[in-house]
Motif scaffolding. Sequence first.
Motif, PDB file in Angstrom:
ATOM      1  N   LYS A  47       0.835  -1.197   0.000  1.00 25.11           N
ATOM      2  CA  LYS A  47       0.000   0.000   0.000  1.00 25.11           C
ATOM      3  C   LYS A  47       0.868   1.245   0.000  1.00 25.11           C
ATOM      4  N   LEU A  48       0.377   2.269  -0.643  1.00 26.91           N
ATOM      5  CA  LEU A  48       1.088   3.540  -0.687  1.00 26.91           C
ATOM      6  C   LEU A  48       0.876   4.328   0.601  1.00 26.91           C
ATOM      7  N   VAL A  49       1.733   5.308   0.809  1.00 27.49           N
ATOM      8  CA  VAL A  49       1.632   6.231   1.940  1.00 27.49           C
ATOM      9  C   VAL A  49       1.638   7.626   1.345  1.00 27.49           C
ATOM     10  N   LYS A  50       0.614   8.413   1.637  1.00 31.46           N
ATOM     11  CA  LYS A  50       0.566   9.798   1.164  1.00 31.46           C
ATOM     12  C   LYS A  50       1.339  10.659   2.153  1.00 31.46           C
ATOM     13  N   LEU A  51       2.465  11.212   1.716  1.00 32.25           N
ATOM     14  CA  LEU A  51       3.257  12.081   2.579  1.00 32.25           C
ATOM     15  C   LEU A  51       2.751  13.512   2.535  1.00 32.25           C
ATOM     16  N   SER A  52       2.126  13.874   1.415  1.00 31.86           N
ATOM     17  CA  SER A  52       1.476  15.178   1.268  1.00 31.86           C
ATOM     18  C   SER A  52       0.469  15.038   0.133  1.00 31.86           C
TER      19      SER A  52
END
Length: 71
Positions: A47-52
Amino acid sequence: MHQLPQTGYLRLPQIIGNPKAEPPIPPIIPVSKSTWWDGVKSGRYPKLVKLSLRTTAWRVEDIRALIERMA
């Protein structure tokens, strides 16, 4: 094997490579961008992680686990 940091995040070009970058970035997982996104959507890849709002990354630990599963 690539030298991955123990912890942190990787952006997509660091994972799938970018031969047009200067210097070229070799792939850790040699797949196309569309294959990667299909795999994320289906759960085959981490899964991706939204940093911004406009910054997406993946946890190094998740990429290491993926490499172990693929080996």
